[in-house]
Structures are given as structure tokens and as C-alpha cells.
Enzyme design. Structure first.
Site, PDB file in Angstrom:
ATOM      1  N   CYS A   1       0.835  -1.194   0.000  1.00 55.23           N
ATOM      2  CA  CYS A   1       0.000   0.000   0.000  1.00 55.23           C
ATOM      3  C   CYS A   1       0.880   1.258   0.000  1.00 55.23           C
ATOM      4  O   CYS A   1       1.521   1.553  -0.988  1.00 55.23           O
ATOM      5  CB  CYS A   1      -0.982  -0.046   1.166  1.00 55.23           C
ATOM      6  SG  CYS A   1      -2.366   1.118   1.008  1.00 55.23           S
TER       7      CYS A   1
ATOM      8  N   HIS B   1      -3.402  -5.667   1.143  1.00 53.81           N
ATOM      9  CA  HIS B   1      -2.707  -5.880   2.419  1.00 53.81           C
ATOM     10  C   HIS B   1      -2.663  -7.359   2.800  1.00 53.81           C
ATOM     11  O   HIS B   1      -3.591  -7.870   3.433  1.00 53.81           O
ATOM     12  CB  HIS B   1      -3.429  -5.120   3.533  1.00 53.81           C
ATOM     13  CG  HIS B   1      -3.272  -3.643   3.491  1.00 53.81           C
ATOM     14  ND1 HIS B   1      -2.303  -2.976   4.211  1.00 53.81           N
ATOM     15  CD2 HIS B   1      -3.962  -2.684   2.822  1.00 53.81           C
ATOM     16  CE1 HIS B   1      -2.409  -1.672   3.991  1.00 53.81           C
ATOM     17  NE2 HIS B   1      -3.406  -1.471   3.148  1.00 53.81           N
TER      18      HIS B   1
ATOM     19  N   GLU C   1      -0.961  -8.747   5.146  1.00 51.33           N
ATOM     20  CA  GLU C   1      -0.899  -8.906   6.604  1.00 51.33           C
ATOM     21  C   GLU C   1      -2.275  -8.885   7.247  1.00 51.33           C
ATOM     22  O   GLU C   1      -2.437  -9.332   8.392  1.00 51.33           O
ATOM     23  CB  GLU C   1       0.000  -7.820   7.212  1.00 51.33           C
ATOM     24  CG  GLU C   1      -0.623  -6.438   7.349  1.00 51.33           C
ATOM     25  CD  GLU C   1      -0.696  -5.636   6.065  1.00 51.33           C
ATOM     26  OE1 GLU C   1      -1.146  -4.473   6.131  1.00 51.33           O
ATOM     27  OE2 GLU C   1      -0.307  -6.157   4.999  1.00 51.33           O
TER      28      GLU C   1
END
EC number: 6.3.5.3
Length: 236
Positions: free
Chosen positions: A86, A203, A205
């Protein structure tokens, strides 16, 4: 394997990345401050999401000049693994480690949602756990994720298989309706020509455990570990 997660003023996904790598995957991971000037001793650097320096001027434009960035650039150019997520992707673009630029979303709205991504190239340190053409679900959260590159650059990205992820429908169709931000070619992630620097807007994560609604992001991060533990090195 030792990871370094770089924290800029305004980063807000650094703790999530640290948790996914350290607690979920059991890897050795440290935070690196934007004011540091060395990245010695690390095998992979991750530039996390957030709003570095408040996204003033442009997303990533000021972070690109942070004291740590010359070391990051040298690390990448010497073959070290770098993942920009990002805002991290935006910083890599501003630093010239990846081609192209980021613009405001075509809808002029912040988009926070799950997206489907088609894996266009699984022969990388970051995607080797996926199948080529596989559809994965990874969320986005950004206001400036509209990737742009000129026709010549896009042709090079295509020819060199540097487009890694494209926004797609759940059944893998790359369509305008599946594109959340207007990115040219539905591009969600690209890699440098050498294959060691990946930038992506979604993302991983945020989907590293099933309790979060999906674990496809874990597979991306685990791909890095698997690649490293197999002793594979780019250019070897």
C-alpha cells in the site's frame, strides 16, 4: 530468516506486519525507524501501509527522502528482498525502485474492501506458494491506489512478466467491474525486472489468519520464507 519492518511517521500497518511475520510465521522480525541509516543484517525489508508524513505532496513523496531510504535503495539494488504494501508500494514508486506512478482512485473515494486478485506470475520469491492463474482474496484500504504507467512501460511490464497481481472477479475474469480504483490494466501489484522488489496495494498482513476472514496473505508471506529456506537466490 530476518525481516525488517520500516516505520515512518504515519505508518499504521507496521504492527500488523510484525505480528504476521513474528507471531503467525515464527520469523525473526525487527522494527526499523525511518531515521535509521543502516539495514545491515536483514534478509527482507518490508515497507508497510499507512499515511507516511501525512501523505503531504503525494503519497510516499516525502518518505522517499527519509534517512533510511538510501540504505533501502542500496539493499534493493544489491538483490535484497523488498516488499512494499500500500503506502509502501507508493514509496517504492517515488524512490524509483518500481516503474509508474500512483494517482487518486478514479472514484475519488477511499476504498476499504476485500478484493479478488489473479496471480499472473507465481515464479517469484513472493508468490511461489500460489498457482499461476489462481484467484486469491486480499483486502485493500487506500485512497490513492490508481496505478498508472505509460504505454511503453506497460509493454515492458507485460513482456517481462512483471505484473504479479490483477484485480479480478471471483472466477478470475479481469474486468472493469472488478477494478476498485481505476488502475490501468487492473494492476494490483508489480515486481522489478530483477524480481526482488514487489509493490502491491492489497494488504496481505490483514489476511494472515483464518479468524481475519482469510489466510491468502499468509501464503504470500510464507512464500518469501520458503524461497529463502530453499536457499534460492536471484541471479544465482
Amino acid at each position: 530468516m530476518k525481516f525488517g519492518v520500516i516505520v515512518f511517521p504515519g505508518s499504521n500497518c507496521d504492527q500488523d506486519v510484525h505480528y504476521a511475520l513474528g507471531s503467525v510465521l515464527g520469523q525473526n522480525v525487527d522494527y526499523l525507524w525511518h531515521g535509521d541509516t543502516s539495514v545491515s543484517g536483514y534478509d527482507c525489508l518490508i515497507l508497510p501501509g499507512g499515511f507516511s508524513y501525512g501523505d503531504y505532496l503525494r503519497a510516499g513523496a516525502i518518505a522517499r527522502f527519509a534517512p533510511i531510504m538510501p540504505a533501502v535503495i542500496d539493499f534493493a539494488r544489491s538483490g535484497g528482498l523488498v516488499l512494499g504494501i500500500c503506502n509502501g508500494f507508493q514509496i517504492l514508486l517515488e524512490a524509483g525502485l518500481l516503474p509508474g506512478a500512483m494517482m487518486r482512485n478514479a472514484c475519488l473515494q477511499f476504498r476499504c474492501q476485500w478484493t479478488c486478485l489473479k496471480v499472473d506470475n507465481n515464479a517469484t520469491p513472493f508468490t511461489n506458494r500460489f498457482r499461476e492463474g489462481q484467484v486469491v482474496r486480499i483486502p485493500i484500504a487506500h485512497g490513492e491506489g490508481n496505478y498508472y504507467a505509460d504505454a511503453a512501460t506497460l509493454a515492458q511490464l507485460e513482456a517481462n512478466r512483471q505484473i504479479i497481481f490483477r484485480y479480478c472477479s471471483p472466477d478470475g475474469e479481469v474486468t472493469p467491474a472488478a477494478n476498485p480504483n481505476g488502475s490501468v490494466g487492473n494492476i494490483a501489484g508489480i515486481i522489478n525486472r530483477e524480481g526482488n522488489v514487489l509493490g502491491m496495494m492489497p494488504h496481505p498482513e490483514r489476511c494472515a489468519e483464518g479468524i481475519l476472514g482469510g489466510s491468502d496473505g499468509r501464503e504470500l508471506l510464507a512464500s518469501i520464507v520458503d524461497w529463502w529456506e530453499r536457499g534460492e537466490r536471484l541471479g544465482a
